[in-house]
Motif scaffolding. Sequence first.
Motif, short mmCIF file in Angstrom:
data_model
loop_
_atom_site.label_atom_id
_atom_site.label_comp_id
_atom_site.label_asym_id
_atom_site.label_seq_id
_atom_site.Cartn_x
_atom_site.Cartn_y
_atom_site.Cartn_z
N ALA A 74 -59.38 -20.96 33.79
CA ALA A 74 -60.35 -20.31 34.67
C ALA A 74 -59.68 -19.75 35.92
O ALA A 74 -60.05 -18.68 36.41
N ASP A 75 -58.70 -20.46 36.44
CA ASP A 75 -57.99 -19.99 37.64
C ASP A 75 -57.27 -18.67 37.35
O ASP A 75 -57.30 -17.74 38.17
N HIS A 113 -58.22 -15.10 39.11
CA HIS A 113 -57.18 -14.44 39.88
C HIS A 113 -57.07 -12.95 39.52
O HIS A 113 -56.85 -12.10 40.39
N VAL A 114 -57.27 -12.66 38.24
CA VAL A 114 -57.13 -11.27 37.77
C VAL A 114 -58.46 -10.53 37.77
O VAL A 114 -58.54 -9.36 38.18
N MET A 115 -59.54 -11.20 37.33
CA MET A 115 -60.81 -10.54 37.11
C MET A 115 -61.85 -10.76 38.21
O MET A 115 -62.88 -10.09 38.23
N GLY A 116 -61.61 -11.72 39.09
CA GLY A 116 -62.61 -12.05 40.09
C GLY A 116 -63.68 -12.96 39.52
O GLY A 116 -63.56 -13.49 38.42
N ASP A 117 -64.77 -13.12 40.27
CA ASP A 117 -65.83 -14.05 39.86
C ASP A 117 -66.83 -13.44 38.88
O ASP A 117 -67.58 -14.16 38.23
N ASP A 118 -66.88 -12.11 38.78
CA ASP A 118 -67.87 -11.46 37.92
C ASP A 118 -67.21 -10.35 37.12
O ASP A 118 -67.36 -9.16 37.44
N GLY A 133 -67.07 -4.25 34.30
CA GLY A 133 -67.03 -3.63 32.99
C GLY A 133 -66.23 -4.38 31.95
O GLY A 133 -65.73 -3.77 31.00
N TRP A 134 -66.11 -5.71 32.10
CA TRP A 134 -65.35 -6.50 31.14
C TRP A 134 -66.25 -7.49 30.42
O TRP A 134 -67.19 -8.04 30.99
#
Length: 306
Positions: free
Chosen positions: A170-171, A175-180, A185-186
């Motif tokens: 999850a970390d 770190h790469v995608m943020g919280d949402d 668009g992912w």
Amino acid sequence: MVPIVRSREGCCGTAPPYFGGLFPMKIAVIGGALQGVEVAYLARKAGIDVLLIDRRSSVPASGLCDTFRQVDVNDDAALDREMADVDLIFPAIESQKALSSLHSWALRHEVPILHDPQAYAISASKLESERFFRKFGVPVPATWPKCRFPVIAKPSYGSGSQGIRLFASADELRHVMGDDPAAAGWIVQEFIEGPTYSVEVIRNHGTSTAVQVTDLYMDDRYDCKRVAAPSVLSAASQKELIGISLQMAENLDLEGIMDVEAVFSHGSFKVLEIDARFPSQTPIAVYFSCGINMVDVLVSDALGRN
């Protein structure tokens, strides 16, 4: 991608004789890359005259057609000149702008076009596909945060494994995608290991037919690197995948063709993606395996000659 053809006895074979081509016709295949190769090859096998159109001067399918023209499909005057005598338009592209231009031209000139824009709009977007899957209860991998790690993150638009990333924690994901990630668009799903299979569904005026289940061999570099047919899956498992696929075609109100890709894990299928367009990997393998020419079926259906 290298197609493998298995005969019922397990050895390689050649395509069965084909007795189509009873009605002379000419189709415009738009796009000369991998999809165009499949369409042009199978159209020629069906005795169909192929006009290939691509904006690039050198494309793989140019050696498989009767006539090649370098044309931008957004140029109406060029399409008027080159497609004046075609019976049907067969898109082998994924550009929404180009597809929209082709639909407009086809409507003005009353030429049939083998493309379902409504179904394609859903399948071309992984976010829209995910909504469709959830609405109709299609078995799919669990989505984050309600799933285990590792997970894969898939951009909403893009073919196959293009842009897909794997995350072990999850970390690392945050770190790469943020919280949402969805807001960006992912789609983030549980990574499921297992053999992968596909099947094409052709639907014509409410009647759906599944063609043949095929085995897909994947790797990190090529995505699908090989297709094998007939499948090594049991008859019961093939029937299950076909049932899922036929139901999706009905729920999509599909008109034309759709490719379904699914992974088989722990005794059940999870659908990975759908594509409401002519596939770029399986049709020739299917033709050599069982003799079904998907291009001939689609063209004959569209022109009322089946």
